[in-house]
Design a protein around this motif. Structure first.
Motif, PDB file in Angstrom:
ATOM      1  N   LEU A   1      -9.806  44.098  21.978  1.00  8.59           N
ATOM      2  CA  LEU A   1     -10.793  43.512  21.065  1.00  8.59           C
ATOM      3  C   LEU A   1     -11.506  42.334  21.708  1.00  8.59           C
ATOM      4  N   SER A   2     -10.756  41.552  22.471  1.00  5.42           N
ATOM      5  CA  SER A   2     -11.356  40.404  23.140  1.00  5.42           C
ATOM      6  C   SER A   2     -12.403  40.839  24.160  1.00  5.42           C
TER       7      SER A   2
ATOM      8  N   HIS B   1      -4.903  39.991  22.319  1.00  2.00           N
ATOM      9  CA  HIS B   1      -5.835  40.987  21.778  1.00  2.00           C
ATOM     10  C   HIS B   1      -6.798  41.419  22.884  1.00  2.00           C
TER      11      HIS B   1
ATOM     12  N   ILE C   1      -8.812  36.616  17.243  1.00  3.77           N
ATOM     13  CA  ILE C   1      -9.087  36.555  18.680  1.00  3.77           C
ATOM     14  C   ILE C   1      -9.474  35.126  19.037  1.00  3.77           C
TER      15      ILE C   1
ATOM     16  N   ALA D   1     -16.547  36.567  13.549  1.00  2.00           N
ATOM     17  CA  ALA D   1     -15.852  37.858  13.462  1.00  2.00           C
ATOM     18  C   ALA D   1     -14.601  37.854  14.335  1.00  2.00           C
ATOM     19  N   ALA D   2     -14.711  37.271  15.528  1.00  4.47           N
ATOM     20  CA  ALA D   2     -13.551  37.198  16.413  1.00  4.47           C
ATOM     21  C   ALA D   2     -12.464  36.329  15.792  1.00  4.47           C
TER      22      ALA D   2
ATOM     23  N   LEU E   1     -11.925  35.840  12.625  1.00  5.15           N
ATOM     24  CA  LEU E   1     -11.322  36.592  11.519  1.00  5.15           C
ATOM     25  C   LEU E   1     -10.333  37.640  12.019  1.00  5.15           C
ATOM     26  N   MET E   2     -10.580  38.191  13.208  1.00  7.97           N
ATOM     27  CA  MET E   2      -9.667  39.178  13.798  1.00  7.97           C
ATOM     28  C   MET E   2      -8.509  38.518  14.532  1.00  7.97           C
TER      29      MET E   2
END
Length: 172
Positions: A58-59, A55, A122, A116-117, A119-120
């Motif tokens: 996003l990362s 990712h 990451i 949040a990371a 949950l995505m």
């Protein structure tokens, strides 16, 4: 170590750091304030897990947000620290109640980013935390050193002990 032990160790370290920063500490000459943040940053950049390969975009965005939180926390920490000069001319610093609030807010934002990371999907390693800590420490030290440089010397002398004004007898 298990995940619970890691969390307990992190909480204990943060508590020790906050307690130490809320006690009075003498500020040194300021030539080496960047060494510890520099070492932390180099170590974090050497870790290949700084960005999640699965990712990347996003990362990198989460890492940027983490660094921004570190920047804001460091600036808030530096500005909320109380600075004063003793009679001997030595410069001292002590965190305030606002410093504790800044630390608490920074930790809450970091926890929210980490959640949040996760949950995505990451994966964030310790390198991201270490680089954000390096930014926090560097900005805090930079702000404190800048503020210390703006302070007037004790009793009309200068920081290096040389008088900026000649003595009364010398002017007569």
């Amino acid at each position: 170590m298990s995940g619970l032990v890691n969390v307990l160790v992190i909480v204990a370290v943060v508590a020790v750091v906050v307690v130490r920063q809320c006690s009075a500490r003498r500020i040194s000459d300021g030539r080496r304030w960047w060494i510890l943040p520099g070492i932390l940053l180099v170590v974090s950049l050497r870790d290949h897990g700084l960005v999640d390969a699965h990712h990347e975009a996003l990362s990198v965005a989460v890492l940027g947000a983490e660094l921004a939180v570190g920047l804001a926390t460091g600036a808030g920490w530096g500005w909320t620290s109380r600075l004063w000069r003793e009679a001997d001319g030595s410069l001292w610093s002590k965190g305030t109640k606002a410093t504790v609030l800044v630390w608490t807010g920074g930790l809450a934002l970091r926890a929210a980013l980490y959640g949040a990371a996760a949950l995505m999907g990451i994966h964030q390693g310790s390198a991201a935390l270490m680089s954000a800590l390096a930014v926090t420490l560097a900005v805090r030290s930079g702000v404190v050193m800048w503020r210390a440089g703006q302070m007037s010397p004790a009793y009309g002398g200068s920081v290096d002990g040389k008088s900026s004004q000649s003595a009364w007898k010398d002017r007569v």
